[in-house]
Design a protein around this motif. Structure first.
Motif, PDB file in Angstrom:
ATOM      1  N   GLY A  84      28.195  41.411  37.601  1.00 32.43           N
ATOM      2  CA  GLY A  84      28.565  40.697  38.828  1.00 32.43           C
ATOM      3  C   GLY A  84      27.645  40.939  40.009  1.00 32.43           C
ATOM      4  O   GLY A  84      27.942  40.460  41.118  1.00 32.43           O
ATOM      5  N   CYS A 101      26.087  46.088  35.317  1.00 32.05           N
ATOM      6  CA  CYS A 101      27.072  45.210  35.959  1.00 32.05           C
ATOM      7  C   CYS A 101      26.664  43.743  35.815  1.00 32.05           C
ATOM      8  O   CYS A 101      25.516  43.387  36.047  1.00 32.05           O
ATOM      9  N   ARG A 130      29.673  38.873  27.349  1.00 32.40           N
ATOM     10  CA  ARG A 130      28.667  39.026  28.409  1.00 32.40           C
ATOM     11  C   ARG A 130      27.804  37.766  28.496  1.00 32.40           C
ATOM     12  O   ARG A 130      27.435  37.334  29.579  1.00 32.40           O
ATOM     13  N   TRP A 165      31.393  49.165  23.014  1.00 33.85           N
ATOM     14  CA  TRP A 165      30.376  48.139  22.727  1.00 33.85           C
ATOM     15  C   TRP A 165      30.679  47.467  21.384  1.00 33.85           C
ATOM     16  O   TRP A 165      31.128  48.130  20.449  1.00 33.85           O
ATOM     17  N   VAL A 187      33.515  53.088  46.157  1.00 37.57           N
ATOM     18  CA  VAL A 187      33.259  51.862  46.902  1.00 37.57           C
ATOM     19  C   VAL A 187      34.586  51.179  47.270  1.00 37.57           C
ATOM     20  O   VAL A 187      34.610  50.069  47.761  1.00 37.57           O
ATOM     21  N   VAL A 208      34.161  43.022  45.784  1.00 37.52           N
ATOM     22  CA  VAL A 208      33.375  42.401  46.849  1.00 37.52           C
ATOM     23  C   VAL A 208      34.075  42.596  48.202  1.00 37.52           C
ATOM     24  O   VAL A 208      33.448  42.983  49.193  1.00 37.52           O
ATOM     25  N   ILE A 260      28.949  55.230  38.386  1.00 39.69           N
ATOM     26  CA  ILE A 260      28.767  54.452  37.160  1.00 39.69           C
ATOM     27  C   ILE A 260      29.915  54.847  36.225  1.00 39.69           C
ATOM     28  O   ILE A 260      30.228  56.031  36.098  1.00 39.69           O
ATOM     29  N   ARG A 311      33.044  53.737  25.956  1.00 44.19           N
ATOM     30  CA  ARG A 311      33.754  54.104  27.194  1.00 44.19           C
ATOM     31  C   ARG A 311      34.839  55.121  26.864  1.00 44.19           C
ATOM     32  O   ARG A 311      35.362  55.142  25.731  1.00 44.19           O
ATOM     33  N   LEU A 346      20.812  55.536  29.537  1.00 42.36           N
ATOM     34  CA  LEU A 346      21.162  54.118  29.717  1.00 42.36           C
ATOM     35  C   LEU A 346      20.166  53.160  29.072  1.00 42.36           C
ATOM     36  O   LEU A 346      20.539  52.059  28.676  1.00 42.36           O
ATOM     37  N   LEU A 349      33.605  46.042  49.433  1.00 40.91           N
ATOM     38  CA  LEU A 349      32.239  46.271  49.921  1.00 40.91           C
ATOM     39  C   LEU A 349      32.038  45.608  51.293  1.00 40.91           C
ATOM     40  O   LEU A 349      31.376  46.177  52.173  1.00 40.91           O
ATOM     41  N   SER A 399      23.976  50.072  38.068  1.00 36.59           N
ATOM     42  CA  SER A 399      23.574  50.679  36.806  1.00 36.59           C
ATOM     43  C   SER A 399      22.404  49.905  36.181  1.00 36.59           C
ATOM     44  O   SER A 399      21.808  49.024  36.816  1.00 36.59           O
ATOM     45  N   VAL A 454      28.138  39.693  43.904  1.00 33.06           N
ATOM     46  CA  VAL A 454      28.468  40.699  44.926  1.00 33.06           C
ATOM     47  C   VAL A 454      27.546  40.518  46.126  1.00 33.06           C
ATOM     48  O   VAL A 454      28.001  40.403  47.275  1.00 33.06           O
ATOM     49  N   PHE A 500      35.873  33.316  44.535  1.00 28.46           N
ATOM     50  CA  PHE A 500      35.770  33.453  43.078  1.00 28.46           C
ATOM     51  C   PHE A 500      36.532  32.325  42.376  1.00 28.46           C
ATOM     52  O   PHE A 500      36.043  31.738  41.412  1.00 28.46           O
TER      53      PHE A 500
HETATM   54  C1  HEM Z   1      30.703  46.491  44.936  1.00 29.48           C
HETATM   55  C2  HEM Z   1      30.627  45.782  43.873  1.00 29.48           C
HETATM   56  C3  HEM Z   1      30.258  46.268  42.508  1.00 29.48           C
HETATM   57  C4  HEM Z   1      29.597  47.397  42.119  1.00 29.48           C
HETATM   58  C5  HEM Z   1      29.011  48.497  43.000  1.00 29.48           C
HETATM   59  C6  HEM Z   1      29.541  47.380  40.679  1.00 29.48           C
HETATM   60  C7  HEM Z   1      28.943  48.351  39.898  1.00 29.48           C
HETATM   61  C8  HEM Z   1      29.088  48.427  38.536  1.00 29.48           C
HETATM   62  C9  HEM Z   1      28.690  49.555  37.739  1.00 29.48           C
HETATM   63  C10 HEM Z   1      28.026  50.815  38.263  1.00 29.48           C
HETATM   64  C11 HEM Z   1      29.018  49.274  36.453  1.00 29.48           C
HETATM   65  C12 HEM Z   1      28.866  50.202  35.247  1.00 29.48           C
HETATM   66  C13 HEM Z   1      27.658  49.905  34.414  1.00 29.48           C
HETATM   67  C14 HEM Z   1      27.468  50.954  33.361  1.00 29.48           C
HETATM   68  O1  HEM Z   1      28.445  51.503  32.874  1.00 29.48           O
HETATM   69  O2  HEM Z   1      26.319  51.257  32.993  1.00 29.48           O
HETATM   70  C15 HEM Z   1      29.626  47.955  36.433  1.00 29.48           C
HETATM   71  C16 HEM Z   1      30.075  47.330  35.295  1.00 29.48           C
HETATM   72  C17 HEM Z   1      30.569  46.046  35.298  1.00 29.48           C
HETATM   73  N1  HEM Z   1      30.718  45.205  36.360  1.00 29.48           N
HETATM   74 FE1  HEM Z   1      30.340  45.665  38.267  1.00 29.48          FE
HETATM   75  N2  HEM Z   1      30.151  46.247  40.221  1.00 29.48           N
HETATM   76  C18 HEM Z   1      30.597  45.528  41.299  1.00 29.48           C
HETATM   77  C19 HEM Z   1      31.234  44.300  41.266  1.00 29.48           C
HETATM   78  C20 HEM Z   1      31.410  43.535  40.156  1.00 29.48           C
HETATM   79  C21 HEM Z   1      31.887  42.157  40.137  1.00 29.48           C
HETATM   80  C22 HEM Z   1      32.189  41.332  41.376  1.00 29.48           C
HETATM   81  C23 HEM Z   1      31.980  41.780  38.841  1.00 29.48           C
HETATM   82  C24 HEM Z   1      32.408  40.455  38.246  1.00 29.48           C
HETATM   83  C25 HEM Z   1      32.268  39.319  38.779  1.00 29.48           C
HETATM   84  C26 HEM Z   1      31.564  42.893  38.042  1.00 29.48           C
HETATM   85  C27 HEM Z   1      31.527  42.908  36.667  1.00 29.48           C
HETATM   86  C28 HEM Z   1      31.232  44.023  35.915  1.00 29.48           C
HETATM   87  C29 HEM Z   1      31.429  44.091  34.482  1.00 29.48           C
HETATM   88  C30 HEM Z   1      31.990  42.993  33.593  1.00 29.48           C
HETATM   89  C31 HEM Z   1      31.008  45.365  34.091  1.00 29.48           C
HETATM   90  C32 HEM Z   1      31.043  45.949  32.712  1.00 29.48           C
HETATM   91  C33 HEM Z   1      29.844  45.598  31.917  1.00 29.48           C
HETATM   92  C34 HEM Z   1      29.899  46.248  30.544  1.00 29.48           C
HETATM   93  O3  HEM Z   1      30.489  47.316  30.437  1.00 29.48           O
HETATM   94  O4  HEM Z   1      29.361  45.689  29.588  1.00 29.48           O
HETATM   95  N3  HEM Z   1      31.219  43.936  38.868  1.00 29.48           N
HETATM   96  N4  HEM Z   1      29.651  47.464  37.716  1.00 29.48           N
END
Ligand code: HEM
Length: 496
Positions: free
Chosen positions: A442, A440, A136, A128, A477, A310, A371, A105, A95, A313, A434, A446, A192
């Motif tokens: 968000g 992430c 972003r 990417w 989750v 959210v 992840i 992906r 990472l 969670l 991550s 969250v 939101f």
């Molecule tokens: C329980 C809530 C959440 C958890 C545990 C979580 C966790 C994660 C994880 C593990 C990733 C993957 C990162 C990677 O691949 O290295 C991710 C990606 C992402 N998350 Fe969350 N997330 C949560 C909520 C949210 C919320 C509320 C938003 C938006 C407001 C959000 C937006 C994103 C976006 C846009 C990505 C992709 C980023 C990218 O690939 O460039 N997430 N999230």
């Protein structure tokens, strides 16, 4: 006659398997699967998919296989060449150190179905690109407001007004068991929508209810693994499912276009100032030729859809409070210490409520959201092993969150593990959101909104089990859209 047909079919199937085995063998030679990397043998066609089946979750299978093959191993899932990394050191290598090589992906059909036929429309599921960097960047300003900035104050105000509406609905329901998930999802959706689009919807608005439910169905679905992800030739069997996904996604898009974007566009055309995330997106659309209308709408959809994560969670944190009543009592004691018996808790209180904060982190730890898998976008290496372009990399963060090597008594739900001298301290290997370039976006939203809803509920109510089993899922989750109900008993307090 029947026997002859069966014989022919068997023979054909046998030939197919042999052909597939040969193709697989040739493919291995041609693509140069990571040299010397250990891993289980692969069946023709299926690869090692069957090895994931006999475990509670695929991540349990990854941990079990790590005991046999080591911290990094390879396996073929259907037609996909995969590598699983299990230790924190290796996860960091993928990472961070080599983040630039592993930013892709997987190309699952489901991901395309959800985003208008092209997963590159999605922020989380695209490969990417420069466009992704732009998307972003636009999002970060609103999603990670600095403490005490105007955005942060706005976030706190939104959280306060929307949780007040939620409390009213719970009070109006009275003491019987309440299927509270749709209500909590609606509150999160409004938080939101209010924060990002400056609008809020009536809980009884049928269109809004439908869209909130569709988002929740999609969130549940995206958290499940399906054989078709790795065996795309199974698609005909999944036609109904794929149509359903498209339908949910279509409903959501229509709602966003007609009920959210139209009003913003009209206001901006009349020269109104940009005041929220939606305006900022529409402004970028005018000034950045790389960003299309389609991208902007999907970005908005992605972020509004974050409310579903959210809400899930929050439900899981409430489940933990019911399952471990001492946790709820400690949160209530912390609320009383900070706010007395008077004012409602707000986001500025978060920094002095370490136990509450730690309970949310502990819920994230035990449920351990996976992840999203990464994909090598060029030939690279991990731990000295060659990894060819196109390899899917699974990061076993379930092991990071629950392994004895990383935690004392990992099976025990113990928020205290994150509190040191009244401060929240997270060990570096705890990465529920991550790390690295695809981390992430968000995570701040969250933690803020989950804190706001959990504290406002526990400030005003004691909660207990209603109907349905209360269980914290592992390596997931998400809860199913129809899940347990809760009983809310008004406390003799305060913040009305
Ligand atoms: C329980 C809530 C959440 C958890 C545990 C979580 C966790 C994660 C994880 C593990 C990733 C993957 C990162 C990677 O691949 O290295 C991710 C990606 C992402 N998350 Fe969350 N997330 C949560 C909520 C949210 C919320 C509320 C938003 C938006 C407001 C959000 C937006 C994103 C976006 C846009 C990505 C992709 C980023 C990218 O690939 O460039 N997430 N999230």
């Amino acid at each position: 006659m029947l026997t002859l047909v069966s014989l022919c079919l068997l023979l054909a199937a046998g030939l197919l398997l042999v052909a597939a085995a040969m193709a697989n063998h040739l493919a291995r030679k041609r693509k140069g699967v990571a040299k010397g990397l250990p891993g289980p043998g692969a069946w023709p066609v299926l690869g090692s998919l069957h090895l994931l089946g006999g475990h509670e979750t695929p991540f349990h299978a990854f941990t079990a296989l790590a005991k046999r093959y080591g911290q990094i191993y390879q396996m073929r899932l259907g037609a996909s060449r995969c590598v699983v990394v299990n230790s924190f050191a290796l996860i960091k290598e993928v990472l961070i150190t080599k983040g630039a090589h592993f930013g892709g992906r997987p190309d699952f059909i489901r991901f395309h179905q959800l985003f208008g036929g092209d997963r590159d429309n999605s922020l989380a599921l695209c490969d990417w690109s420069d466009l992704q960097k732009t998307r972003r960047r636009i999002a970060r300003f609103y999603c990670s407001p600095r403490f005490a900035s105007p955005q942060f104050s706005q976030l706190s105000a939104v959280a306060g007004s929307e949780t007040a509406r939620l409390l009213q609905r719970i009070r109006a329901h009275g003491p019987g068991a309440l299927h509270v998930k749709p209500l909590i999802q609606a509150t999160c959706a409004n938080m939101f929508a209010n924060y990002m689009c400056s609008m809020s919807f009536d809980y009884d608005d049928a269109g809004f209810q439908q869209v909130v439910q569709n988002f929740d169905e999609i969130f549940w679905d995206i958290n499940q693994g399906y054989a078709v992800d790795f065996l795309p030739w199974l698609l005909p069997v999944y036609q109904g499912h794929m149509k359903q996904l498209q339908q949910w996604a279509h409903n959501i898009r229509q709602f966003i276009l007609t009920r959210v974007v139209a009003a913003h566009r009209e206001r901006m055309q009349q020269g109104g100032p940009a005041s929220d995330f939606t305006d900022a997106l529409l402004q970028h659309l005018e000034s950045d030729p790389e960003l299309t209308w389609q991208h902007a709408i999907f970005e908005l959809e992605d972020f509004l859809g974050g409310h579903s994560a959210v809400g899930n969670l929050i439900m899981l944190t409430l489940a933990a409070v019911v399952k471990y009543p001492e946790v709820g009592a400690k949160i209530q004691a912390e609320i009383k210490k900070v706010a007395g018996d008077g004012r409602p808790i707000n986001l500025f209180d978060r920094s002095v409520m370490p136990y509450t904060e730690a309970t949310i982190l502990e819920t994230l730890r035990v449920t351990s959201s996976p992840i999203v898998p990464h994909v090598a976008t060029e030939d690279s290496s991990i731990s000295g092993y060659e990894i060819p372009k196109g390899t899917v990399v699974f990061l076993n963060n379930y092991e990071l969150n629950t392994g004895e090597e990383y935690w004392k008594e990992p099976e025990t739900f113990k928020p205290e593990r994150f509190v040191v001298e009244d401060q929240v301290v997270k060990p570096s290997h705890f990465i529920p959101f991550s790390t690295g370039k695809r981390t992430c976006i968000g995570s701040k939203l969250v933690q803020s909104f989950t804190f706001a809803v959990v504290t406002s509920i526990l400030q005003n109510f004691d909660i207990s089990a209603g109907q349905g089993k209360i269980e914290l899922p592992k390596a997931c989750v998400a809860l199913p859209p129809k899940t347990f109900s809760l009983v809310f008993t008004a406390r003799q307090t305060i913040a009305q």
